[in-house]
Structure formats: structure tokens, C-alpha cells
Write an enzyme that holds these catalytic residues in place. Structure first.
Site, PDB file in Angstrom:
ATOM      1  CB  THR A   1      -0.916   0.031   1.244  1.00 40.94           C
ATOM      2  OG1 THR A   1      -0.103  -0.256   2.385  1.00 40.94           O
ATOM      3  CG2 THR A   1      -2.034  -1.004   1.150  1.00 40.94           C
TER       4      THR A   1
ATOM      5  CG  ASP B   1      10.531  -1.679   4.037  1.00 45.43           C
ATOM      6  OD1 ASP B   1       9.366  -1.890   4.421  1.00 45.43           O
ATOM      7  OD2 ASP B   1      11.037  -2.234   3.046  1.00 45.43           O
TER       8      ASP B   1
HETATM    9  C1  GLA Z   1       8.989  -3.918   0.460  1.00 44.76           C
HETATM   10  C2  GLA Z   1       9.155  -2.426   0.185  1.00 44.76           C
HETATM   11  C3  GLA Z   1       8.139  -1.599   0.967  1.00 44.76           C
HETATM   12  C4  GLA Z   1       6.713  -2.138   0.758  1.00 44.76           C
HETATM   13  C5  GLA Z   1       6.682  -3.648   0.974  1.00 44.76           C
HETATM   14  C6  GLA Z   1       5.334  -4.246   0.609  1.00 44.76           C
HETATM   15  O1  GLA Z   1       9.316  -4.188   1.801  1.00 44.76           O
HETATM   16  O2  GLA Z   1      10.450  -1.999   0.509  1.00 44.76           O
HETATM   17  O3  GLA Z   1       8.229  -0.251   0.593  1.00 44.76           O
HETATM   18  O4  GLA Z   1       6.224  -1.782  -0.496  1.00 44.76           O
HETATM   19  O5  GLA Z   1       7.655  -4.326   0.200  1.00 44.76           O
HETATM   20  O6  GLA Z   1       4.350  -3.791   1.458  1.00 44.76           O
END
Ligand code: GLA
Length: 359
Positions: free
Chosen positions: A28, A161
Site C-alpha cells: 500500500t 521500511d
Molecule cells: C517492500 C518495500 C516496501 C513495501 C513492501 C510491501 O518491503 O520496501 O516499501 O512496499 O515491500 O508492502
């Protein structure tokens, strides 16, 4: 090898940052939507010192890999690319950073979807902030870390993240609106605890599949005439889209609604149901699961005292997260792993962290 033994001087700064596990709100963030991660106990530590020979020296204790660079003109590979990216971006902000010795040590599992790269970027930026008294706050650290990932590691990721690594702690959930960066620290649900198990399946298609999903979401938003899929709140509105855009968009819209429901306050039982729904949506609509993850999630969902379970992170392999009755995490994790591994998989318990000794 220790910093002192490698560089014959003690570090001038030491900084750490945690990995994260996302409880709800998957895929998202690059749709301007909502996420709900928490920090994990595993961390990455970066030790920094000013180089006395005009070269950059980067060392990873986990990989036992050593890289030496004359300058910052060509991007190195692996762990060094993240350090390189962080230093380069800080320099581009106008700060003077002399050549550095950097040693990295981490307990964040690599390749499981727990953001080992964000932990490395945030730890590095925290170390640079401390060493050079940089005037950057935790949100800017997350933003620079995300840019390091996009520009220097080549992953078109969202901001979840890095925001989680920079701003979350292990006792709370971080509700984040990825469009406005408005956030709210929510208490961890009382009576609940989390289990994270790695499926043992490497996330091999992660970057190509990830970028493809991202492009599909952008195409769906364009057809629906909105800036991002976050602007759609009623799943009915995506029904006119051609496949597979209809299902991709439906995942994003329903997933955002699930995060908002948890934010408004729900029971553990309902939280678990929403996690189960999230997995179904990621499996069937977003198509980022793999059979091993489905099996692991299914075992967890059928286990007593588990409120809900889902894949966590980008998918295509990696780990599952479950919300379970407090006090039961270790037992549930061990029983699940036994059941999962006896059908031929090589899973691993990541949380509760068996490497961290309980006092
Ligand atoms: C990875 C990406 C995040 C996010 C997740 C899925 O961890 O680094 O930014 O998009 O996938 O939710």
C-alpha cells in the site's frame, strides 16, 4: 573481525537501527496508502571512523566481506551500495563527509522481508548524523534512506521500511499515512504477541515482480483518474477495470480499509481476521504469495491460540507473521515449524528471537 583490529583505531561513532515486521498494509505504501509495522528486536549496528588514508573502507562482519574504494564515483555492490548511497546523498545535501572506515554487524535476517536493508541505511545515517552533527531529523533519515534504496540499490520501494526502522519501537505499532507521513503510535494489542517464521523460500522474483505490481497499480490509478489508488475507498469502484488491474487495485483498496479498521480500535480476534483476509487478498488478488508461504500461513491459521496470520513484506517468498495469544509465541512457533518442516520445507523461527538470550 573487530573495528579496532581492522582499522587500528577505535570507532568515532556507533549507531544502530532495527528491522521491521509489517502487521497489516502490504503493497500500500507506493499507492500513498496506510501501513502498520512494528520494529523487531533484531538490529544492525554500524561503527564509523574517519579514514586516515583517503580511501573508503567498508566491512561486513556477517558476510566477512571487505571493500575498499578510492572515491565515490562508481557504485559498489551488495551491502556497500547502501553505505555508498547514504554517504553520497548526505554529500549531495551539501555536507562535507571525509573518507570513512565503516564496519557493519547485524542480527536482522537478510532476505526474509524484515527490512535488513532499511536497518542498514538508517543505522548508517544515524552514525553520520552523530559523527558530523548533521541537522537532519528521523523523518528525513527515513526519506534519505529510501532514496538510497531507490537510487543506489535499484529497488523502487515505498517509504514504509525506512520509516519503521527510523521511527518505530518494538512495543508499539506505527500507523503511518504514507502520503502525508502523518503517524500515530498505537499500543501493541493487549493480550497479543507476534510470531515470525521464515518460509525458507528465497524471494527470487521479488524485485521484478515488485516493480511489475507497482506499474500495474499506477496504470489502474490512471484509468480511474486518481493520483494514487489511495484515493479510492470503495472496492466497488475498481470493478470496471480490466484484469489483472481490477484485482491488483481491489487488494490495495481493501488492504487500506483493513489498516484503517485496526487503527480505529478492534479486538484481537478481529485484528486476526483482518490479517487472514489480507493474506487471501495478497494470494488471490495481488498474486505475491508462493505455495510454501500459503502452507505456512495455513498451518498457523489452523493452530489454536493464533488470531491470524499472513505473509509479511513484499512476498514472493520470505516470512509470515502471526498474531497469537501472549505467552504462547514460542510454543506456537516451534509446533508450526515442526509441522511445516516435516513436509520438506526448511523454515526458521525469526520471532521470538532464539539468539537473544532471555535473562
Ligand atoms: C517492500 C518495500 C516496501 C513495501 C513492501 C510491501 O518491503 O520496501 O516499501 O512496499 O515491500 O508492502
Amino acid at each position: 573481525m573487530k573495528f579496532q583490529d581492522l582499522f587500528h583505531q577505535p570507532p568515532d561513532a556507533i549507531a544502530s537501527a532495527p528491522g521491521r515486521v509489517n502487521l497489516l498494509g502490504e503493497h500500500t505504501d507506493y499507492n500513498d496508502g496506510f501501513v502498520l509495522p512494528t520494529a523487531i528486536p533484531q538490529t544492525t549496528t554500524v561503527q564509523l571512523g574517519i579514514s586516515n588514508n583517503h580511501h573508503y573502507h567498508f566491512y561486513s562482519e556477517n558476510l566477512d566481506e571487505y571493500i575498499s574504494l578510492d572515491d565515490l564515483n562508481s557504485i559498489p555492490s551488495d551491502f556497500a551500495s547502501y553505505l555508498f548511497g547514504c554517504i553520497s546523498l548526505i554529500q549531495q545535501k551539501g555536507y562535507t563527509i571525509p573518507p570513512l572506515n565503516i564496519s557493519v554487524q547485524s542480527t536482522v535476517p537478510i532476505g526474509s522481508g524484515l527490512s535488513s536493508s532499511a536497518a542498514l541505511e538508517v543505522a548508517c545515517l544515524r552514525g553520520l548524523r552523530e559523527l558530523f552533527h548533521l541537522n537532519i531529523d528521523d523523518v528525513e533519515i527515513a526519506q534519505i534512506a529510501q532514496q538510497a534504496e531507490i537510487q543506489y540499490a535499484g529497488v523502487q520501494c515505498g517509504i514504509m521500511d525506512q520509516m519503521a526502522s527510523s521511527l518505530a519501537d518494538t512495543d508499539h505499532l506505527l500507523f503511518l499515512d504514507t502520503r502525508t507521513l502523518e503517524r500515530q503510535v498505537l499500543p501493541f494489542p493487549v493480550g497479543g504477541e507476534i510470531v515470525v517464521i521464515d518460509s525458507g523460500v528465497p524471494r527470487s522474483l521479488a524485485s521484478s515482480g515488485y516493480n511489475q505490481r507497482r506499474a500495474e497499480c499506477e496504470a489502474a490509478a490512471k484509468l480511474l483518474n486518481v493520483t494514487a489508488l489511495r484515493d479510492i475507498t470503495d472496492p466497488e469502484q475498481v470493478e470496471t477495470l480490466p484484469e489483472p488491474l481490477r484485482r491488483r487495485a481491489r487488494h490495495v483498496v481493501t488492504e487500506n480499509n483493513r489498516v484503517l479498521e485496526v487503527r480505529s480500535g478492534v479486538s484481537l480476534l478481529r485484528f486476526g481476521e483482518l490479517m487472514n483476509d489480507s493474506h487471501t487478498s495478497l494470494r488471490d488478488d495481488y498474486e505475491v504469495s508462493v505455495p510454501a508461504l500459503d502452507r505456512l500461513v495455513e498451518i498457523l491459521q489452523q493452530t489454536p491460540d493464533v488470531f491470524g496470520a499472513r505473509l509479511t513484506g513484499a512476498g514472493f517468498g520470505g516470512a509470515c507473521v502471526a498474531l497469537v495469544v501472549a505467552g504462547q509465541a514460542r510454543t506456537i512457533a516451534e509446533q508450526t515449524l515442526e509441522q511445516y518442516n516435516c513436509i520438506g520445507f526448511q523454515g526458521k523461527i525469526l520471532i521470538p528471537d532464539t539468539e537473544i538470550k532471555e535473562s
